[in-house]
Design an enzyme around this catalytic site. Structure first.
Site, mmCIF file in Angstrom:
data_model
loop_
_atom_site.group_PDB
_atom_site.id
_atom_site.type_symbol
_atom_site.label_atom_id
_atom_site.label_comp_id
_atom_site.label_asym_id
_atom_site.label_seq_id
_atom_site.Cartn_x
_atom_site.Cartn_y
_atom_site.Cartn_z
ATOM 1 N N ASP A 118 -14.293 -11.573 22.419
ATOM 2 C CA ASP A 118 -15.583 -11.307 23.034
ATOM 3 C C ASP A 118 -15.852 -9.813 23.107
ATOM 4 O O ASP A 118 -16.857 -9.336 22.613
ATOM 5 C CB ASP A 118 -15.637 -11.932 24.425
ATOM 6 N N ASP B 36 -24.008 10.685 26.782
ATOM 7 C CA ASP B 36 -24.997 10.466 25.720
ATOM 8 C C ASP B 36 -26.269 11.187 26.117
ATOM 9 O O ASP B 36 -26.730 11.043 27.258
ATOM 10 C CB ASP B 36 -25.293 8.967 25.576
ATOM 11 N N ASP C 197 -21.722 14.785 22.573
ATOM 12 C CA ASP C 197 -22.165 13.550 21.905
ATOM 13 C C ASP C 197 -22.439 13.809 20.420
ATOM 14 O O ASP C 197 -23.237 14.665 20.068
ATOM 15 C CB ASP C 197 -23.444 13.065 22.608
ATOM 16 N N HIS D 86 -30.099 9.551 21.008
ATOM 17 C CA HIS D 86 -29.013 10.517 20.810
ATOM 18 C C HIS D 86 -29.521 11.744 20.060
ATOM 19 O O HIS D 86 -30.248 11.617 19.075
ATOM 20 C CB HIS D 86 -27.872 9.882 20.012
ATOM 21 N N ASP E 97 -10.707 -12.064 25.541
ATOM 22 C CA ASP E 97 -10.808 -13.307 24.812
ATOM 23 C C ASP E 97 -10.886 -14.416 25.851
ATOM 24 O O ASP E 97 -10.016 -14.500 26.718
ATOM 25 C CB ASP E 97 -9.505 -13.402 24.001
#
Lengths: 553, 553
Positions: A49, A161, A193, A366, A441
């Protein structure tokens, strides 16, 4: 534990990759984390996942950990918070909206005792021997900040960011003035960034998307559906503004869209009057021309709202002729096929579909090269460590800095786990610490399990072949014919001769081993596996996982 | 069999997708195929090598099949030829280089009796009741042609893949004059390439890539490595020209590169003197500054030469500081991550890496909107069927045509298997015939097997769980504890408690069924599967394939 004048900065995630940003900063007996993100699994991790940074280093130094500082609320910066807090309950610092997002995430995980501490832009506080300052930046989510850390070795800055937006949708432009002051004070190291460092020029203002949206609304005859990241609240605000101007009500679809809009409205980050909101169950009561629906699924995720709308399986929302769909996002690498399928399905239903780059309905959050130069020229850092990005992005960021006269000796392109040590005026790279991936998972934190991933790969490509042989417990002789069963291997009809052939082959193998009086099960299984594997790969060029089962009777 | 004045055109592949182009054209008792291509498997078809159009319609009408006409030698237009010829040995028509590629493919498959008939641009011949004409077009492979078919219903034109290049690397520009003549004669229907119909403007000439390459060669200090599609012989020619100007020898790496260059040199499509060629085993004898290597792997394919060079596992070619790598291709959707990884690996070794769009080292081989308009304006077709492309590309092609005044009633956006029937002046869409995918797996033609694909998907995400229970043949009672084995499910250590729990659960299930005197194996297995599935999904949120095995003792 380090001495008081030694500073170590250790990126534990986010280098050589997009995602799972997390950096440890250590000095004396104190350590803080800057960001605590997750990444999404790629096609080489079937069934996984999400992916977290490896916690080994944190576990080994948990006694030093004093807190976590978050730059903003995106998953790749906060997604690992519940997993980290489960193990280390330390204070978490962030802006109001960042903590709002974290709080909702913790609720989902049933974590109640978290110590969340709100910070405002410009605030400074001491923690773990560091002085921490939040500096406002622009990004594709509100409440984004750069972090300045005053350490005994000097001042270090993390951009988080960012982009430079002089006409942002909400809040002021990035606090370039404060960055200039820090630059004049003297910046030892800058962690910047790099996501867009391959792009020349500037990223356009988020406001340009609003202009496109207004044109789309001007021409739309029927229902409008806009898909974007649920966390992109500026984009949502612009859709709301266009809706106000065009007298449309706003429907919301997709769990994360509804949740994020709720958080943002509650905390005052989104101006969306309750009177404009249409509940999911009521969307079909509003005439098409009076409605815009904000939805998730801009990445073509199969279970997200837009994909379900496109496939005609959404509970309440249908799309058809005269309707307009705007995909206000760019596909993240790896998602192109899903997005393409969604666009095709929507078009097949007759909708007008607007998507980037054909229609300018998206701008990046960005900084591009000229923005990176602006920040570098203000901060004038002694050392640069490009962060957040694949290797080639880090490299381009470094080249941009070098084009401004920063010496390549003062730029460090690192990988996850690298240890940057600052002492006096010098910077040095030490041996790497453990850094890698923790796979999540089925809702639980899995330990690293390369062998499971390899098994799944092999199962997915060649399937599985099970042989059951009954053996006389006394004599070791085969009783009856062995059974063979396959899954994911070949079409049972096509494979028919193959199944019979396999039964014959295994019978022969076991007759041979019986003659040699082989009774060791391990050896029996190995011989079955070996013979069958060479038979099957010769006949089909496939190598299924072979599972020989021996039952004593 | 149709009557002599009824024409049917049936696309059996290439619509709503990129790849496996194949169109059947029928009239009276004759049928021909235009193109015969394959597609590559996507991530939803694990373990599948290639994908072919469904052969059902061909098998049903094999008696009518008179021949196959090929527009050019790309895999998505000729890749299914060996599979089709195995079942239907009919004449194959194509230009010299197209047949050269087909011949080499047939050799690999051991097919010796194929009837390959070479056609030159401008040639006309009769076959199956049709008159067939080849018309020269530009594309990213030499010997590309459009096909004009004269039928009893009228003249129909297939563009094949094309672009308009007024300064091509080899051969003349596209034969626009002949298209104009056909337009004046009157074109009933045009089946036009839609791949780039989302792109406004014109595609630049292939020659512009040569200009970039020359600049790269001007500045390169060490070895140069250029990756491109092995079939892009114009690109290869331009690398050779740059090598000549800069006094570099040419190494070749990658099986398909060596093969295609061999075919093209033999047939006179590539001007590369033997004295310039360096064999793979000799590349390290040539000083770096005197060498350029042409290689495969521009799509980041893990086993291709460039990926192996990037990973440091190539037999003979290494790359390092001062070397320059040019990736002269654009990633096909789905390949972005592989390409990105290859670029990163090359950069980590210190190489300068040039790639599109940062450096203009690639131009497309497919017409953009203005070129599509040019062809439409020359052909003036009564009906347009956009082909070669995803739905949204077909749609954009239709919109471009509508912007020129072609009525939407005369444009048909079809899917694979659609039957276009032309009779007199009218065009009508009939019910679909069978069209879909044949999957090729392990070297053999697999019949459609959705269930196998579903099994592999499930295996790859959740793995497999095998339970073996020994049962007394007389009483149906369980003998001893059942065994459980898993593959690709969970880390055996983490899953430890789960395995014990499963054994307990299955024991209880079988005690319960024994009390109820259940002896039907199907029912026993179903109950085991049901109980275990709900137990495992509750504990792990995963649903492995469960295979209960019952052994009577």
């Amino acid at each position: 534990m380090l001495d008081q004048n030694t500073l170590q900065v250790i990126p534990l995630g986010g280098l050589g990759e997009i995602g799972k940003n997390m950096t440890a900063v250590r000095q004396g007996s104190g350590m803080i984390l800057v960001d605590c993100g997750m990444a999404f699994a790629d096609e080489e991790m079937p069934g996984i996942d999400i992916v977290l940074p490896d916690f080994t280093f944190l576990r080994e130094h948990s006694a030093e950990l004093r807190g976590i500082v978050l730059t903003h609320g995106h998953e790749d910066h906060v997604g690992a918070i519940p997993y980290v807090l489960r193990e280390f309950n330390v204070p978490v610092y962030g802006t109001r909206i960042t903590l709002g997002i974290v709080r909702s995430k913790l609720q989902e995980f049933g974590i109640k005792n978290a110590d969340l501490r709100e910070v405002k832009d410009g605030d400074r506080f001491d923690r773990g021997g560091f002085n921490v300052e939040f500096i406002h930046v622009n990004h594709s989510i509100p409440g984004a900040a750069a972090i300045a850390l005053r350490t005994n070795a000097g001042l270090i800055v993390f951009s988080g960011d960012y982009k430079v937006d002089f006409t942002p949708i909400e809040g002021p432009p990035m606090d370039l003035g404060r960055l200039a002051e820090l630059g004049n004070e003297g910046v030892l190291a800058y962690f910047g960034d790099s996501t867009n460092s391959e792009r020349p020029g500037y990223i356009p203002s988020e406001r340009t998307v609003g202009e496109t949206l207004n044109k789309v609304f001007d021409h739309a005859k029927g229902r409008i559906i806009v898909a974007s990241f649920a966390s992109h609240l500026h984009r949502v605000q612009q859709v709301v503004e266009a809706a106000k101007r065009h007298n449309r009500l706003v429907g919301l679809s997709g769990r994360s869209m509804i949740r994020n809009v709720g958080i943002a409205r509650e905390l005052g980050y989104l101006d969306l009057p309750a009177s404009m909101i249409v509940e999911d169950r009521d969307v079909n009561k509003v005439p098409d021309k009076d409605l815009v629906v904000m939805t998730t699924g801009s990445q073509g995720e199969p279970l997200a709202a837009l994909s379900r709308i496109a496939a005609g399986t959404h509970r309440s929302i249908e799309v058809g002729e005269d309707d307009t769909v705007v995909i206000a996002a760019h596909p993240i690498p790896g998602n192109e096929r899903g997005v393409s399928r969604t666009i095709d399905n929507l078009m097949k239903k007759g909708a007008d579909v607007m998507y980037s780059p054909l229609v300018p309905v998206h701008v990046s959050g960005h900084a591009a090269q000229e923005e990176q130069k602006l920040v570098l020229s203000l901060l004038k850092p002694q050392y640069l460590v490009p962060v957040h990005g694949e290797f080639r992005m880090l490299k381009h960021h470094a080249e941009t800095a070098m084009s401004m006269g920063i010496s390549s000796d003062n730029i460090f392109i690192l990988e996850n786990g690298a240890v940057m040590q600052f002492k006096g005026d010098s910077a040095e790279r030490l041996d790497n610490v453990t850094a890698g991936m923790f796979l999540v998972d089925g809702g639980g934190l899995a330990d690293n399990s390369d062998s499971i991933m390899r098994e799944r790969q092999q199962l997915s490509e060649d399937g599985m072949f099970v042989v059951i042989a009954r053996i006389d417990a006394q004599t070791g002789a085969l009783l009856g014919a062995p059974d063979v069963i396959s899954r994911g291997f070949m079409d049972p009809q096509t494979a028919n001769g193959l199944m019979d052939g396999s039964v014959e082959l295994v019978t022969k193998t076991l007759q041979r081993t019986a003659k040699r009086n082989v009774t060791d099960w391990g050896q029996l299984k190995n011989e079955i596996r070996r013979d069958l594997s060479s038979f099957l790969s010769q006949k089909t060029r496939k190598r299924p996982i072979i599972l020989p089962l021996i039952v004593e009777v």
